[in-house]
Design an enzyme around this catalytic site. Structure first.
Site, PDB file in Angstrom:
ATOM      1  N   ARG A 140      27.489  26.034   8.478  1.00 41.05           N
ATOM      2  CA  ARG A 140      26.153  26.807   7.869  1.00 41.05           C
ATOM      3  C   ARG A 140      26.410  28.398   7.995  1.00 41.05           C
ATOM      4  O   ARG A 140      25.610  29.273   7.300  1.00 41.05           O
ATOM      5  CB  ARG A 140      24.940  26.672   8.605  1.00 41.05           C
ATOM      6  CG  ARG A 140      24.576  25.037   8.601  1.00 41.05           C
ATOM      7  CD  ARG A 140      23.436  24.747   9.359  1.00 41.05           C
ATOM      8  NE  ARG A 140      22.119  25.121   9.059  1.00 41.05           N
ATOM      9  CZ  ARG A 140      21.215  24.342   8.381  1.00 41.05           C
ATOM     10  NH1 ARG A 140      21.538  23.091   8.190  1.00 41.05           N
ATOM     11  NH2 ARG A 140      20.193  24.769   7.611  1.00 41.05           N
ATOM     12  N   TYR A 143      26.301  31.092   5.079  1.00 39.98           N
ATOM     13  CA  TYR A 143      24.787  31.359   4.659  1.00 39.98           C
ATOM     14  C   TYR A 143      24.410  32.273   5.705  1.00 39.98           C
ATOM     15  O   TYR A 143      23.815  33.273   5.331  1.00 39.98           O
ATOM     16  CB  TYR A 143      24.207  29.890   4.389  1.00 39.98           C
ATOM     17  CG  TYR A 143      22.685  30.259   3.793  1.00 39.98           C
ATOM     18  CD1 TYR A 143      22.247  30.660   2.574  1.00 39.98           C
ATOM     19  CD2 TYR A 143      21.679  30.067   4.614  1.00 39.98           C
ATOM     20  CE1 TYR A 143      21.209  30.590   1.912  1.00 39.98           C
ATOM     21  CE2 TYR A 143      20.414  30.232   4.054  1.00 39.98           C
ATOM     22  CZ  TYR A 143      20.039  30.573   2.866  1.00 39.98           C
ATOM     23  OH  TYR A 143      18.866  30.805   2.441  1.00 39.98           O
ATOM     24  N   GLU A 145      25.476  33.784   8.444  1.00 38.58           N
ATOM     25  CA  GLU A 145      26.158  35.079   8.568  1.00 38.58           C
ATOM     26  C   GLU A 145      26.105  36.129   7.273  1.00 38.58           C
ATOM     27  O   GLU A 145      26.058  37.260   7.378  1.00 38.58           O
ATOM     28  CB  GLU A 145      27.619  35.100   9.139  1.00 38.58           C
ATOM     29  CG  GLU A 145      27.922  34.228  10.524  1.00 38.58           C
ATOM     30  CD  GLU A 145      27.222  35.026  11.642  1.00 38.58           C
ATOM     31  OE1 GLU A 145      26.408  36.071  11.323  1.00 38.58           O
ATOM     32  OE2 GLU A 145      27.756  34.606  12.922  1.00 38.58           O
ATOM     33  N   LYS A 147      23.663  36.219   5.428  1.00 36.38           N
ATOM     34  CA  LYS A 147      22.378  36.983   5.167  1.00 36.38           C
ATOM     35  C   LYS A 147      22.418  37.740   6.121  1.00 36.38           C
ATOM     36  O   LYS A 147      21.591  38.836   6.134  1.00 36.38           O
ATOM     37  CB  LYS A 147      21.472  35.731   5.162  1.00 36.38           C
ATOM     38  CG  LYS A 147      21.272  34.663   4.103  1.00 36.38           C
ATOM     39  CD  LYS A 147      20.436  35.316   2.861  1.00 36.38           C
ATOM     40  CE  LYS A 147      20.315  34.537   1.769  1.00 36.38           C
ATOM     41  NZ  LYS A 147      19.684  35.225   0.494  1.00 36.38           N
ATOM     42  N   ASN A 172      11.205  27.968   5.119  1.00 39.59           N
ATOM     43  CA  ASN A 172      11.266  26.763   4.307  1.00 39.59           C
ATOM     44  C   ASN A 172      10.066  26.857   3.203  1.00 39.59           C
ATOM     45  O   ASN A 172       8.946  26.578   3.562  1.00 39.59           O
ATOM     46  CB  ASN A 172      11.151  25.326   4.875  1.00 39.59           C
ATOM     47  CG  ASN A 172      12.319  25.099   6.030  1.00 39.59           C
ATOM     48  OD1 ASN A 172      12.543  26.074   6.740  1.00 39.59           O
ATOM     49  ND2 ASN A 172      13.313  24.398   5.608  1.00 39.59           N
ATOM     50  N   VAL A 185      14.834  19.093   1.978  1.00 37.54           N
ATOM     51  CA  VAL A 185      14.194  17.787   2.396  1.00 37.54           C
ATOM     52  C   VAL A 185      12.918  17.565   1.400  1.00 37.54           C
ATOM     53  O   VAL A 185      12.799  16.103   1.026  1.00 37.54           O
ATOM     54  CB  VAL A 185      13.729  17.968   3.772  1.00 37.54           C
ATOM     55  CG1 VAL A 185      12.602  19.057   3.899  1.00 37.54           C
ATOM     56  CG2 VAL A 185      13.120  16.545   4.327  1.00 37.54           C
ATOM     57  N   THR A 208      11.835  20.197  13.563  1.00 40.33           N
ATOM     58  CA  THR A 208      10.663  20.356  12.813  1.00 40.33           C
ATOM     59  C   THR A 208      11.182  21.592  11.768  1.00 40.33           C
ATOM     60  O   THR A 208      12.127  22.527  12.144  1.00 40.33           O
ATOM     61  CB  THR A 208       9.657  21.166  13.836  1.00 40.33           C
ATOM     62  OG1 THR A 208      10.285  22.268  14.441  1.00 40.33           O
ATOM     63  CG2 THR A 208       9.466  20.129  14.723  1.00 40.33           C
ATOM     64  N   ARG A 209      10.023  21.724  10.875  1.00 33.42           N
ATOM     65  CA  ARG A 209      10.287  22.873   9.791  1.00 33.42           C
ATOM     66  C   ARG A 209       8.985  23.179   9.457  1.00 33.42           C
ATOM     67  O   ARG A 209       7.715  22.289   9.642  1.00 33.42           O
ATOM     68  CB  ARG A 209      10.994  22.418   8.586  1.00 33.42           C
ATOM     69  CG  ARG A 209      12.252  21.976   8.749  1.00 33.42           C
ATOM     70  CD  ARG A 209      13.418  23.268   9.102  1.00 33.42           C
ATOM     71  NE  ARG A 209      14.800  23.129   8.971  1.00 33.42           N
ATOM     72  CZ  ARG A 209      15.489  22.589   9.895  1.00 33.42           C
ATOM     73  NH1 ARG A 209      14.752  22.332  11.206  1.00 33.42           N
ATOM     74  NH2 ARG A 209      16.755  22.308   9.988  1.00 33.42           N
ATOM     75  N   GLN A 274      14.393  23.337  15.549  1.00 35.39           N
ATOM     76  CA  GLN A 274      12.967  23.626  15.556  1.00 35.39           C
ATOM     77  C   GLN A 274      12.869  24.955  14.520  1.00 35.39           C
ATOM     78  O   GLN A 274      13.738  25.803  14.708  1.00 35.39           O
ATOM     79  CB  GLN A 274      12.482  23.784  17.100  1.00 35.39           C
ATOM     80  CG  GLN A 274      13.044  24.645  17.702  1.00 35.39           C
ATOM     81  CD  GLN A 274      12.394  24.965  19.030  1.00 35.39           C
ATOM     82  OE1 GLN A 274      11.306  24.363  19.359  1.00 35.39           O
ATOM     83  NE2 GLN A 274      13.381  25.606  19.870  1.00 35.39           N
TER      84      GLN A 274
END
Ligand code: NAD
Ligand code: UDP
Length: 310
Positions: A140, A143, A145, A147, A172, A185, A208-209, A274
């Site tokens: 990941r 994306y 790093e 950003k 999200n 998702v 969680t999101r 989370q």
């Protein structure tokens, strides 16, 4: 105002372009269509003030503009991991190019940063003062790093060249105009539920999101862009209502009355456990807070996806 929206054919960018045009503004939408869809902006050509420019933000930009919204970057993990080097270039060279354009024209420039700058956060909820927990060499990191470097460039251009910047960290977000094959998702679960296919839960679904409806987010983007010059951010923009992935699956299947089964598959590497924004800064300084619950934002999103397939 002459507005440049990079990534304007994407999910969020297309809503932003439409909203600007409806306010009577002029919009230049620059996009290389790598993760965006021309379908998202086709209807905008009915506005006389709309210009679509098919171009890559890694190349220098020659335009005369007053406002720049830098959204160009794939946002879905499968898309940004498909060509990670291009993702890093898009974030870093894209930031340099919009900042150089802002420096030359005197335009105000807003960076669409992300909750991913917090990585797999050890602090919960995440406030803007948290420096994050990012794996710098993981899948990941192109994306995350990328950003983070873009944010660093924004603040250095502000300090060194007095460029008028705004930085927002988007959490999200979902809604119409997401690609059905986007891989995120909400789009996955809705398209699977509509077709009565298994709902793919990564891991045990306890991660969680916190999901923000796109109209709320666009209102937040304007609040950030239009705030006084001394308020640069970064500002968290998101909906603090937090759900497990399993709860999201249950809500979507119940709303759609789908017969889909739940299918548990392997959790992707470095998937944050989370995520919930602390939005006190945006509420206090920008007067912004989201108003659409997940329960209310899902039906228009489902309608969008079901119209695509019918
Ligand atoms: P998206 O993939 O739908 O849109 C991104 C757009 O940028 C696409 O139209 C794509 O074609 C374009 N693009 C990508 N690389 C480009 C390049 N090199 N040159 C020109 N155009 C390029 O994603 P989105 O959800 O609309 O996200 C928009 C922005 O918001 C992104 O910068 C993303 O990092 C940020 N963001 C989104 C979310 C979210 O939940 N949707 C969360 C955090 C941050
Ligand atoms: N996820 C899932 N099934 C899917 C797609 C995603 O369980 O079909 C999970 C994913 O592992 C993550 C969460 O949903 O924990 C949000 O994923 P998404 O790709 O939408 O966004 P991000 O991980 O970037 O927040």
């Amino acid at each position: 105002m002459r507005n440049l929206v990079t990534g304007g054919a994407g999910f969020i960018g297309s809503h932003l372009c439409r909203s600007l045009l409806e306010q009577g503004e002029e919009v230049f939408c620059l996009d290389n269509l790598s993760s965006g869809q021309i379908l998202n902006v086709e209807s905008l050509s009915s506005f006389a003030n709309f210009t679509f420019i098919e171009a890559d933000v890694v190349e220098p930009i020659e335009l005369e503009v007053d406002r720049i919204y830098n959204l160009a970057c794939p946002a879905s993990p499968p898309f940004y991991q498909a060509d990670p080097i291009q993702t890093s270039k898009t974030s870093v060279l894209g930031a340099i190019n919009v900042l150089e354009l802002a420096r030359r024209t005197g335009a105000r420039v807003l960076q669409a940063s992300t909750s991913e700058v917090y990585g797999d956060p050890l602090e919960h909820p995440q406030s803007e003062t948290y420096w994050g927990n990012v794996n710098p060499i993981g899948v990941r990191s192109c994306y995350d790093e990328g950003k983070r470097m873009a944010e660093s460039l924004f603040f250095d251009y502000c300090r060194q060249f007095k460029v008028d910047i705004k930085v927002i960290r988007i959490f999200n977000t979902y809604g119409p105009n997401m690609r059905p094959d986007d891989g995120r998702v909400v789009s996955n679960f809705i398209t699977q539920a509509l077709q009565n296919r298994p709902i793919t839960i990564y891991g045990d679904g306890s991660q969680t999101r916190s999901f923000c409806y796109v109209d709320d987010l666009v209102a937040g983007i304007f609040a950030a862009m239009n705030c006084p010059a001394d308020l640069t951010g970064p500002f968290n923009l998101g909906n603090p209502n937090e759900f497990t992935v399993l709860e999201l699956a249950q809500l979507i299947t119940a709303q759609i009355q789908s017969n889909s089964e739940l299918k548990f598959i392997e959790l992707p590497l470095d998937d944050p456990k989370q995520r919930r924004p602390d939005i006190h800064l945006a509420t206090d300084l920008l007067g912004w807070k989201p108003s659409t619950t997940l329960k209310d934002g899902l039906p228009p999103t489902t309608t969008y996806f079901s119209n695509l397939t019918s």
